[in-house]
Write a protein that holds these residues in place. Structure first.
Motif, short mmCIF file in Angstrom:
data_model
loop_
_atom_site.label_atom_id
_atom_site.label_comp_id
_atom_site.label_asym_id
_atom_site.label_seq_id
_atom_site.Cartn_x
_atom_site.Cartn_y
_atom_site.Cartn_z
N UNK A 158 -61.54 62.67 -117.45
CA UNK A 158 -62.55 63.57 -118.04
C UNK A 158 -62.02 64.99 -118.17
N UNK A 159 -61.22 65.44 -117.22
CA UNK A 159 -60.65 66.78 -117.30
C UNK A 159 -59.76 66.92 -118.53
N UNK A 160 -59.06 65.87 -118.89
CA UNK A 160 -58.23 65.89 -120.09
C UNK A 160 -59.07 65.86 -121.36
N UNK A 161 -60.22 65.24 -121.28
CA UNK A 161 -61.07 65.04 -122.45
C UNK A 161 -61.93 66.27 -122.78
N UNK A 162 -62.29 67.04 -121.76
CA UNK A 162 -63.21 68.15 -121.94
C UNK A 162 -62.44 69.40 -122.37
N UNK A 163 -62.86 70.03 -123.46
CA UNK A 163 -62.18 71.26 -123.89
C UNK A 163 -62.48 72.42 -122.96
N UNK A 164 -61.55 73.35 -122.87
CA UNK A 164 -61.74 74.54 -122.04
C UNK A 164 -61.56 75.78 -122.90
N UNK A 165 -61.77 76.93 -122.29
CA UNK A 165 -61.56 78.18 -122.99
C UNK A 165 -62.74 78.64 -123.83
N UNK A 166 -63.88 77.95 -123.71
CA UNK A 166 -65.08 78.36 -124.43
C UNK A 166 -65.98 79.12 -123.49
N UNK A 167 -67.08 79.71 -123.99
CA UNK A 167 -68.01 80.39 -123.09
C UNK A 167 -68.53 79.45 -122.02
N UNK A 168 -68.94 80.00 -120.90
CA UNK A 168 -69.40 79.21 -119.76
C UNK A 168 -70.53 78.27 -120.16
#
Length: 154
Positions: free
Chosen positions: A134-144
């Motif tokens: 799931x950590x690989x699947x979920x995008x990061x760097x967006x607003x909280x």
């Protein structure tokens, strides 16, 4: 003015659901590790968790105090920090989530090899795999991520 429950506009978005599942797994694992670790440290004979100290015979530990502290600090603290970073969508959430998941799989493999197999170890190994994927699947760097309050004016 009345308030009514409405579904979040992103409730059907698979990435949002995956992110919420990931955060739930991270905080749930943190709670289990913190609770179990503290109980082992408080009663190093394992009485609170029915953990027999005899199973530690092939390890460097003579009682459950240090393993409990390591579980609470390492796994519990690590998963708590990872969950908070994921909730905030921090750029380091993805690599930390993957590392946390793979570390949990490694911990459970070590416990199976050196302590003894218990079904709960298999469950947590699956949780570790789910967190890594799931950590690989979920995008990061967006607003909280804003968790829904369940109400809206109207």
């Amino acid at each position: 003015m009345t308030r009514r429950r409405t579904a979040s506009p992103n409730a059907d978005n698979p990435r949002i659901r995956a992110e919420r599942t990931l955060i739930g797994l991270e905080f749930g694992t943190a709670a289990a590790a913190l609770g179990g670790g503290i109980l082992l440290a408080v009663r190093p004979d394992g009485a609170f968790l029915h953990a027999d100290p005899h199973v530690l015979r092939r390890t460097p530990f003579t009682d459950w105090r240090l393993p409990g502290l390591l579980l609470a600090a390492g796994c519990g603290g690590g998963y708590l920090a990872t969950g908070i970073l994921q909730l905030r969508r921090h750029r380091s959430a993805r690599p930390l989530g993957v590392a946390a998941g793979l570390s949990l799989i490694g911990l459970e493999a070590w416990e199976t090899a050196y302590v003894e197999f218990q079904p709960l170890e298999a469950v947590f190994a699956v949780v570790g795999a789910a967190v890594a994927v799931l950590a690989l699947r979920v995008p990061t760097g967006r607003p909280a991520l804003r968790l829904p309050t369940g109400t809206s004016p109207g």
